[in-house]
Design an enzyme around this catalytic site. Structure first.
Site, short mmCIF file in Angstrom:
data_model
loop_
_atom_site.label_atom_id
_atom_site.label_comp_id
_atom_site.label_asym_id
_atom_site.label_seq_id
_atom_site.Cartn_x
_atom_site.Cartn_y
_atom_site.Cartn_z
N HIS A 200 0.85 -1.19 0.00
CA HIS A 200 0.00 0.00 0.00
C HIS A 200 0.88 1.24 0.00
O HIS A 200 2.08 1.15 0.25
CB HIS A 200 -0.88 0.02 1.27
CG HIS A 200 -0.08 0.17 2.53
ND1 HIS A 200 0.61 -0.87 3.10
CD2 HIS A 200 0.18 1.26 3.32
CE1 HIS A 200 1.24 -0.46 4.18
NE2 HIS A 200 1.01 0.84 4.34
N ASP A 202 0.84 5.19 1.90
CA ASP A 202 0.17 5.88 3.00
C ASP A 202 -0.47 7.16 2.43
O ASP A 202 0.15 7.89 1.68
CB ASP A 202 1.16 6.23 4.11
CG ASP A 202 1.71 4.98 4.81
OD1 ASP A 202 1.11 3.90 4.67
OD2 ASP A 202 2.74 5.10 5.49
N HIS A 257 4.81 0.12 -0.02
CA HIS A 257 5.56 -0.69 0.94
C HIS A 257 4.67 -1.80 1.49
O HIS A 257 3.45 -1.76 1.31
CB HIS A 257 6.14 0.19 2.06
CG HIS A 257 5.13 1.08 2.75
ND1 HIS A 257 4.61 2.21 2.17
CD2 HIS A 257 4.54 0.98 3.97
CE1 HIS A 257 3.76 2.78 3.00
NE2 HIS A 257 3.68 2.05 4.09
N ARG A 267 7.73 -8.55 15.36
CA ARG A 267 8.08 -7.18 14.97
C ARG A 267 7.09 -6.23 15.64
O ARG A 267 5.87 -6.47 15.60
CB ARG A 267 8.01 -7.04 13.45
CG ARG A 267 8.23 -5.60 12.95
CD ARG A 267 8.19 -5.55 11.42
NE ARG A 267 8.15 -4.20 10.91
CZ ARG A 267 9.22 -3.43 10.68
NH1 ARG A 267 10.44 -3.89 10.92
NH2 ARG A 267 9.07 -2.21 10.20
C1 OGA Z 1 1.53 1.07 8.05
C2 OGA Z 1 2.81 0.40 7.69
C3 OGA Z 1 4.74 -0.86 8.46
C4 OGA Z 1 5.20 -1.60 9.67
O1 OGA Z 1 1.05 0.82 9.18
O2 OGA Z 1 1.01 1.85 7.21
O3 OGA Z 1 3.24 0.54 6.57
O4 OGA Z 1 6.37 -1.96 9.73
N1 OGA Z 1 3.46 -0.30 8.64
O5 OGA Z 1 4.39 -1.85 10.55
NI NI Z 2 2.18 2.11 5.54
#
Ligand code: OGA
Ligand code: NI
Length: 324
Positions: A200, A202, A257, A267
C-alpha cells in the site's frame, strides 16, 4: 493467507541502497530531496528524539499486545481502536494486530486512549511526549525539504502538519512470529512468505516509522522490485505519502511498501502519520508548476481524500481518480 515471492537478494547480501540522512546537518537538504524523488523513502539519523522515550512507549506496546485476546478485543473499534488480522473494512487481511489512535495536536476528549494499560497515565504521557517529539522532527525534515526544493517560506510544508487541527494518526503494529506450518502448503508463486501488512501507500503527507530489531518492511523500487529495509531501532524511517506526491506534482513518490511476517521473531512498529487538517486543500504547489495546465492532479480536500481512501482496498492506486 497471501503468499509471495522471495524478498530481493540485494539486502540479503548486506547491501542496502536506502538513503541514510543526517538531519543535524543542514546540507542534507539536497540528499533529502533526492531520496524523496528517487525512493519516496529514507532513514534518518541524528534525529534528537530521546531513545528513552521510544523505549518506554515500546515497552507499553509490548505489554498491551501480550494481554489476553479477550481484553484487547474490548477496545476493538473503527477507525480507532484494536484490530487483529483485518486491516480496514474492505477485505484486507494480514498477519498483524494493531492499535490505532488519534494523534491530533489538540489531544482532547475525542482522543482514543484505551484504559486497558496497567498504568494508563504512563502510556498517555509516553504517547504525548513521543508524538510531540516526532512531530517536531517531522517539521524539521519538511523544512529542510522545502529549503532543498528552493521553496519559500520554509514552513510551506511543515505548517500543514503543525496546525492546531492537524489530522494525524498514531499506530502500533505487532507482527507475531508466523508459525512455519502456515508457510508450507500451497505455494502459488515459488515463494514462502506470509504477508504481515499488504502492499500500500500511505495517504497522508509523510509517515514516520520506528521498529524494534526485527526486519520485515519492504519498499517497492521504481523498477518494480521489492527490497528489504534493514531494521534499526535507533533510527526513524520516513515515507512520502500520497498527499506529498500531489503537493510536489509527482516529483516525490508516495512509496509502495509492505511487511512480511517473520517465522521466529515478533516485529513491533510504531508509526506516526502526519496529516493535514480535514479542510486543507491539497493541490500541486504553485511554485512547482509554471501554470495550472502542468498540474497532474485535480484539487481535493484532505477530508475528501481520506473518505475515499477508507473505502478502498490497501493495494488500490488511490490517487488515480484524482489524476488529470
Ligand atoms: C503502516 C505500515 C509498516 C510496519 O502501518 O502503514 O506501513 O512496519 N506499517 O508496521
Ligand atoms: Ni504504511
Amino acid at each position: 493467507m497471501a503468499l509471495l515471492s522471495k524478498p530481493n537478494e540485494k539486502t540479503e547480501s548486506g547491501f542496502s541502497p536506502i538513503p541514510v540522512i543526517d538531519i543535524s546537518d543542514p546540507e542534507s537538504k539536497h540528499a533529502l530531496v533526492k531520496a524523496c524523488a528517487d525512493f519516496g523513502f529514507f532513514m534518518v539519523i541524528n534525529h534528537g528524539v530521546s531513545s528513552e522515550l521510544v523505549s518506554v512507549l515500546e515497552h507499553e506496546a509490548v505489554e498491551f499486545f501480550s494481554l489476553p485476546a479477550s481484553d484487547k478485543t474490548q477496545v476493538a473499534g473503527y477507525p480507532f481502536g484494536y484490530g487483529n488480522r483485518e486491516i480496514g473494512r474492505n477485505g484486507d487481511v494480514g498477519w498483524v494486530e494493531y492499535l490505532l489512535m488519534n494523534a491530533n495536536l489538540d489531544f482532547g476528549s475525542h482522543s482514543f486512549f484505551p484504559g486497558l494499560f496497567n498504568n494508563p497515565e504512563t502510556f498517555r504521557n509516553a504517547l504525548l511526549e513521543y508524538t510531540t517529539s516526532v512531530r517536531k522532527m517531522t517539521s524539521h525534515v519538511l523544512e529542510m525539504i522545502t529549503d532543498g526544493l528552493g521553496i519559500e517560506p520554509r514552513n510551506t510544508l511543515s505548517k500543514l502538519v503543525s496546525d492546531k487541527n492537524t489530522d494525524s494518526i498514531f499506530r502500533l503494529n505487532h507482527y507475531p512470529p508466523c508459525p512455519h506450518h502456515i508457510n508450507t502448503n500451497t505455494n502459488t508463486n515459488g515463494g514462502n512468505n506470509v504477508i504481515g501488512f499488504g502492499e500500500h501507500t500511505d495517504p497522508q503527507i509523510i509517515s514516520v516509522l520506528r521498529s524494534n530489531n526485527t526486519s520485515g518492511l519492504q519498499i517497492n523500487l521504481a523498477d518494480g522490485s521489492w527490497i528489504s529495509v534493514p531494521s534499526d531501532p535507533s533510527s526513524f524511517f520516513f515515507n512520502v505519502g500520497d498527499s506529498l506526491q500531489v503537493l510536489t506534482n509527482g516529483k516525490f513518490k508516495s512509496v509502495k511498501h509492505r511487511v512480511l511476517a517473520n517465522s521466529r521473531k515478533s516485529r513491533v512498529s510504531m508509526i506516526y502519520f502526519a496529516g493535514p487538517s480535514l479542510t486543507q486543500r491539497i493541490a500541486p504547489l504553485s511554485c512547482l508548476t509554471d501554470n495550472e495546465d502542468e498540474s497532474l492532479y485535480k484539487e481535493f480536500t484532505w477530508s475528501e481524500y481520506k473518505n475515499y481512501a477508507y473505502h478502498s482496498r490497501l493495494s488500490d492506486n488511490r490517487l488515480q481518480p484524482f489524476e488529470r
